[in-house]
Each structure stands twice: as C-alpha cells, then as structure tokens.
Motif scaffolding. Structure first.
Motif, mmCIF file in Angstrom:
data_model
loop_
_atom_site.group_PDB
_atom_site.id
_atom_site.type_symbol
_atom_site.label_atom_id
_atom_site.label_comp_id
_atom_site.label_asym_id
_atom_site.label_seq_id
_atom_site.Cartn_x
_atom_site.Cartn_y
_atom_site.Cartn_z
ATOM 1 N N ARG A 24 0.855 -1.193 0.000
ATOM 2 C CA ARG A 24 0.000 0.000 0.000
ATOM 3 C C ARG A 24 0.889 1.240 0.000
ATOM 4 O O ARG A 24 1.877 1.309 0.739
ATOM 5 C CB ARG A 24 -0.903 0.000 1.229
ATOM 6 N N VAL A 25 0.524 2.208 -0.814
ATOM 7 C CA VAL A 25 1.236 3.479 -0.831
ATOM 8 C C VAL A 25 0.795 4.257 0.403
ATOM 9 O O VAL A 25 -0.365 4.620 0.528
ATOM 10 C CB VAL A 25 0.947 4.273 -2.125
ATOM 11 N N ASP A 26 1.743 4.488 1.316
ATOM 12 C CA ASP A 26 1.430 5.219 2.551
ATOM 13 C C ASP A 26 1.475 6.721 2.337
ATOM 14 O O ASP A 26 0.604 7.438 2.803
ATOM 15 C CB ASP A 26 2.420 4.834 3.660
ATOM 16 N N SER A 27 2.531 7.190 1.652
ATOM 17 C CA SER A 27 2.644 8.633 1.440
ATOM 18 C C SER A 27 3.549 8.926 0.264
ATOM 19 O O SER A 27 4.367 8.111 -0.131
ATOM 20 C CB SER A 27 3.180 9.332 2.697
ATOM 21 N N VAL A 28 3.350 10.125 -0.280
ATOM 22 C CA VAL A 28 4.166 10.618 -1.389
ATOM 23 C C VAL A 28 4.531 12.050 -1.045
ATOM 24 O O VAL A 28 3.684 12.840 -0.641
ATOM 25 C CB VAL A 28 3.394 10.557 -2.726
ATOM 26 N N GLY A 29 5.786 12.382 -1.191
ATOM 27 C CA GLY A 29 6.275 13.733 -0.943
ATOM 28 C C GLY A 29 7.573 13.884 -1.695
ATOM 29 O O GLY A 29 7.598 13.759 -2.918
ATOM 30 N N ASP A 30 8.661 14.078 -0.965
ATOM 31 C CA ASP A 30 9.984 14.127 -1.568
ATOM 32 C C ASP A 30 10.357 12.760 -2.136
ATOM 33 O O ASP A 30 11.180 12.641 -3.010
ATOM 34 C CB ASP A 30 11.010 14.568 -0.514
ATOM 35 N N GLY A 31 9.723 11.735 -1.639
ATOM 36 C CA GLY A 31 9.899 10.354 -2.086
ATOM 37 C C GLY A 31 8.582 9.631 -1.899
ATOM 38 O O GLY A 31 7.520 10.249 -1.862
ATOM 39 N N VAL A 32 8.676 8.315 -1.759
ATOM 40 C CA VAL A 32 7.485 7.485 -1.599
ATOM 41 C C VAL A 32 7.702 6.568 -0.398
ATOM 42 O O VAL A 32 8.784 6.000 -0.245
ATOM 43 C CB VAL A 32 7.220 6.647 -2.865
ATOM 44 N N THR A 33 6.679 6.434 0.432
ATOM 45 C CA THR A 33 6.705 5.442 1.498
ATOM 46 C C THR A 33 5.687 4.370 1.149
ATOM 47 O O THR A 33 4.510 4.662 0.937
ATOM 48 C CB THR A 33 6.370 6.059 2.872
ATOM 49 N N LEU A 34 6.194 3.139 1.057
ATOM 50 C CA LEU A 34 5.372 1.992 0.689
ATOM 51 C C LEU A 34 5.293 1.056 1.891
ATOM 52 O O LEU A 34 6.304 0.799 2.548
ATOM 53 C CB LEU A 34 6.012 1.283 -0.508
ATOM 54 N N ARG A 35 4.096 0.566 2.187
ATOM 55 C CA ARG A 35 3.861 -0.340 3.322
ATOM 56 C C ARG A 35 3.662 -1.761 2.806
ATOM 57 O O ARG A 35 2.911 -1.992 1.861
ATOM 58 C CB ARG A 35 2.626 0.102 4.102
ATOM 59 N N PHE A 36 4.322 -2.699 3.454
ATOM 60 C CA PHE A 36 4.242 -4.121 3.115
ATOM 61 C C PHE A 36 3.703 -4.869 4.326
ATOM 62 O O PHE A 36 4.275 -4.788 5.412
ATOM 63 C CB PHE A 36 5.636 -4.620 2.741
#
Length: 137
Positions: A24-36
C-alpha cells in the motif's frame, strides 16, 4: 509530482496484482513510502520476513519514487540492484520502505530505499537500484 499516492495505488492494483494485496502506498512527498504487510508466503523458517520479499518491497518502492517524478512509464525497468540486509525485522509488524530518487536522467534513474519495521527506527535493509527509462516515442 507526476503521480500522487492515489495514482500510484491505482497503478499498483491494476498492473501488479501479484503483490497488490500486500502493498500500500502510505505517502508521497519528496519520495514514496510503501507499506508491506507480509503473510505466511513471505516468511522464512524462524518466522522472519524473507530476503526476496524485502527485495520486492525495495524494488517497487524505488520504482514508484521514479514514477512519481516521471509519470506512468510502465516499461521503466530495474537494471542494477544492491541490497544490504542489516538486521532481522520485527515479528508480526508491517515493513515500511522509504524510497527516494538520487539521480534522474533521460534514460537512467538511481534510487534508494530504507526498510524499517513499522514503529521502529532501526533500518533492517537498505537498497540502491538503477532503472532504465525507455525513450519517449
């Protein structure tokens, strides 16, 4: 930003059905945080998350950080990868990959991802990957 969190999540669900149930895509900003959210398919003996599963998380997270910058270019492919596994992830906890683009050129992009157990600061794995970007037609 060419693809926001919602667009990346839709792309994941449409084109990556083999992992869409656990990412799941948790957040997008300067990069991307993806949750597994690993399940029993992703565990190795001893109950820890397998290396190939952590590699998958890092690869998709960096890929999405690149797509966030260039837009939906599905044929952007991994051409080089290095991952260091530094410690065992916490049991029964989601893994987060914080990915960012280090260099974005016309035909190549380089990104990095730090993987941590949710709620923990210690990095469990660190990856750097290079991707080929297809020429615009």
């Amino acid at each position: 930003m060419k693809m926001d969190a919602a667009a990346l999540q839709r792309f994941l669900e449409r084109d990556f059905e083999q992992v869409a149930d656990v990412l799941r895509v948790d957040s997008v900003g300067d990069g991307v945080t993806l949750r597994f959210t690993p399940d029993t398919r992703h565990l190795r003996p001893g109950g820890t998350v397998s290396g190939p599963s952590m590699f998958m998380l890092a690869d998709v997270a960096i890929y999405f950080a690149i797509l966030n910058r260039i837009g939906e270019v599905p044929l952007t492919v991994t051409t080089g990868a290095h991952i260091d596994f530094m410690r065992k992830p916490a049991a029964g906890v989601d893994l987060l990959a914080q990915a960012k683009v280090l260099k974005l050129g016309r035909t190549l992009a380089v990104g990095t991802a730090a993987l941590c157990s949710a709620g923990h600061d210690d990095v469990v794995a660190h990856a750097q990957m290079t991707y080929a970007i297809p020429p615009k037609s």
